[in-house]
Design an enzyme around this catalytic site. Sequence first.
Site, PDB file in Angstrom:
ATOM      1  N   HIS A   1       0.818  -1.212   0.000  1.00  0.00           N
ATOM      2  CA  HIS A   1       0.000   0.000   0.000  1.00  0.00           C
ATOM      3  C   HIS A   1       0.860   1.273   0.000  1.00  0.00           C
ATOM      4  O   HIS A   1       0.337   2.384   0.102  1.00  0.00           O
ATOM      5  CB  HIS A   1      -0.912  -0.016   1.243  1.00  0.00           C
ATOM      6  CG  HIS A   1      -2.066   0.911   1.175  1.00  0.00           C
ATOM      7  ND1 HIS A   1      -2.271   1.933   2.081  1.00  0.00           N
ATOM      8  CD2 HIS A   1      -3.104   0.983   0.303  1.00  0.00           C
ATOM      9  CE1 HIS A   1      -3.371   2.585   1.777  1.00  0.00           C
ATOM     10  NE2 HIS A   1      -3.899   2.050   0.706  1.00  0.00           N
TER      11      HIS A   1
ATOM     12  N   LYS B   1       3.283   4.394  -1.206  1.00  0.00           N
ATOM     13  CA  LYS B   1       3.350   5.320  -2.334  1.00  0.00           C
ATOM     14  C   LYS B   1       4.693   6.032  -2.253  1.00  0.00           C
ATOM     15  O   LYS B   1       4.905   6.900  -1.404  1.00  0.00           O
ATOM     16  CB  LYS B   1       2.227   6.364  -2.283  1.00  0.00           C
ATOM     17  CG  LYS B   1       0.824   5.804  -2.535  1.00  0.00           C
ATOM     18  CD  LYS B   1       0.152   5.396  -1.276  1.00  0.00           C
ATOM     19  CE  LYS B   1      -1.324   5.087  -1.550  1.00  0.00           C
ATOM     20  NZ  LYS B   1      -1.836   4.023  -0.718  1.00  0.00           N
TER      21      LYS B   1
ATOM     22  N   ASP C   1      16.409  10.829  -9.072  1.00  0.00           N
ATOM     23  CA  ASP C   1      17.836  11.149  -8.980  1.00  0.00           C
ATOM     24  C   ASP C   1      18.349  11.129  -7.537  1.00  0.00           C
ATOM     25  O   ASP C   1      19.375  11.744  -7.236  1.00  0.00           O
ATOM     26  CB  ASP C   1      18.130  12.523  -9.595  1.00  0.00           C
ATOM     27  CG  ASP C   1      17.965  12.524 -11.115  1.00  0.00           C
ATOM     28  OD1 ASP C   1      17.974  11.423 -11.700  1.00  0.00           O
ATOM     29  OD2 ASP C   1      17.816  13.611 -11.698  1.00  0.00           O
TER      30      ASP C   1
ATOM     31  N   HIS D   1      -9.711  11.124   1.353  1.00  0.00           N
ATOM     32  CA  HIS D   1      -8.777  10.001   1.329  1.00  0.00           C
ATOM     33  C   HIS D   1      -7.451  10.340   2.017  1.00  0.00           C
ATOM     34  O   HIS D   1      -6.548   9.506   2.074  1.00  0.00           O
ATOM     35  CB  HIS D   1      -8.522   9.584  -0.122  1.00  0.00           C
ATOM     36  CG  HIS D   1      -7.833   8.271  -0.288  1.00  0.00           C
ATOM     37  ND1 HIS D   1      -6.503   8.149  -0.684  1.00  0.00           N
ATOM     38  CD2 HIS D   1      -8.275   6.996  -0.109  1.00  0.00           C
ATOM     39  CE1 HIS D   1      -6.174   6.874  -0.754  1.00  0.00           C
ATOM     40  NE2 HIS D   1      -7.215   6.149  -0.407  1.00  0.00           N
TER      41      HIS D   1
ATOM     42  N   LYS E   1      -4.546  10.894   4.734  1.00  0.00           N
ATOM     43  CA  LYS E   1      -4.148  10.200   5.957  1.00  0.00           C
ATOM     44  C   LYS E   1      -3.191  11.131   6.704  1.00  0.00           C
ATOM     45  O   LYS E   1      -1.966  11.045   6.565  1.00  0.00           O
ATOM     46  CB  LYS E   1      -3.433   8.877   5.646  1.00  0.00           C
ATOM     47  CG  LYS E   1      -4.270   7.925   4.767  1.00  0.00           C
ATOM     48  CD  LYS E   1      -3.820   8.001   3.339  1.00  0.00           C
ATOM     49  CE  LYS E   1      -4.295   6.862   2.458  1.00  0.00           C
ATOM     50  NZ  LYS E   1      -5.646   6.465   2.509  1.00  0.00           N
TER      51      LYS E   1
ATOM     52  N   ASP F   1      -1.037  19.579  18.133  1.00  0.00           N
ATOM     53  CA  ASP F   1      -0.673  20.836  18.800  1.00  0.00           C
ATOM     54  C   ASP F   1      -0.046  21.868  17.872  1.00  0.00           C
ATOM     55  O   ASP F   1       0.639  22.792  18.346  1.00  0.00           O
ATOM     56  CB  ASP F   1       0.305  20.566  19.950  1.00  0.00           C
ATOM     57  CG  ASP F   1      -0.323  19.753  21.078  1.00  0.00           C
ATOM     58  OD1 ASP F   1      -1.556  19.639  21.103  1.00  0.00           O
ATOM     59  OD2 ASP F   1       0.438  19.245  21.926  1.00  0.00           O
TER      60      ASP F   1
END
Length: 488
Positions: free
Chosen positions: A225, A227, A232, A406, A408, A413
């Site tokens: 899952h 990403k 470079d 979607h 996350k 604080d």
Amino acid sequence: MVLTWNIIRVVLIIIVLVNEVAALLTVFREKRDIAATWAWLLVLTLIPVIGFIAYAFLGRKPTRHRMERIQSATQLELTEAIEEQKKKFANMMKPKKQTRRTYWRTVMLFQNLDDAFFTRHNNVEIFNDGHKLFRQMFKDIEAAKKSINIEFYTIYNDQIGNQLRTILEQKAAEGVEVRVLYDSWGSRGVKPSFYNHLRENGGEAAQFLMTRSNLFDFRINYRDHRKIVTIDGRIGYVGGFNVGDQYLSRVAKFGYWRDTHLRLIGGTVYSLQQRFIRDWNATMQGTDKQILHYRRFFPPIKVENGTTPMQIVSSGPDTQLETIKLGYLRLINAAQDHIWIQTPYLIPDDSMIDALKVAAHSGIDVRIMIPCKPDHPFVYRATQYYAWMLANEGVTIYYYDNGFMHAKTVMIDGKMASVGSANLDYRSFKLNFEINSFIYDSRIADQLEQIFMEDVRHSHVVTPAMFAQQPRWLRFKQTASRLLSPIL
């Protein structure tokens, strides 16, 4: 007639008994946590035959061979590189005097659990719109001179997926080293032949852990899952967006797709690239495609002009540590004023529920934003159940109304934050391979909180009274889905 019914009754009794024995053997032959064990026992017992079909998709663990490949790849030709990096950046591994003790304890947690490097001088750019993200990402890819490493759960054969593939083919033809790693389930419908021209041009593409096909390996759990994009060894991307038209708000079912992704420049890109190489080598084990000449991929990291301290943290079923979940708990328990969270799936385990309860009852401002629409029915009903539970404990629950939420993100604080691929659910904590950035910079945390407040303008608060007024059938579906939460 009586004899016929007696035979049917005996056959049914035998089926039930065989099902019960098979259910016990199936569930207890693999080590898993007690909540998942009871959830699967419930499914296999109450839904004969169909329950076993569901188990084939959702319950089977990866083979021992696959886990060994991942675990061994973690050390493959990288131990020396890790030690070299620690020595080279020894002065960066300790916080300055003004760095808060809370930050340092969190940094230490990830160093001890995940060998996560702490780097200071990073540039961080936040993207919360798919069109802007991919426009900048493609621009960076087109400017690549040496290497492009891409790892996504989803890369679809659609408009944006083909656009990415075309750019990668061009860069491979120019002599740039191009590698693409994707999950076969998340990218379902995309055949290996989709990347034939890329391979002809000198690039490489592979399904994570070299899954043959979903026909032969149809586990929905234990997926890649993550990403990750590195260019470079200098520019990196991490966050919640995948590659597909729906992530650019082109699919009517979801409407506007609201997500959060980061563009990174600085030493933290080293960690992103290292994670990619581990996953690539685990996938390519036993072939000549592995990256063994790691020094070419880790040139001396130039200290950039950025000011953001951060760590890249990964977790997955190859370890029992649940590192990202522990990181979330560390942030929540460290909060003094507020905790703001965005997640598409809110299915927390008991430890996370208790932490949020303690915070809310301690007078800390706890807010959680979830979608107003489902993309997975059972998962969404379970999310609604836990939203109702936490609302009763003083947590402010927002439903995002302007499309599909979607992102996350966790913000604490106005000082610390996390952005990545991990949701606030069992699947991200225990079942899938995830990667998150943990940021110790009030400026970036403030930007994320400003985005949160803008999202609040497109959301509505769901109170305990509103949950209580829901139809009984809806509440039943939420409660039933909650019983299955350890396996959703």
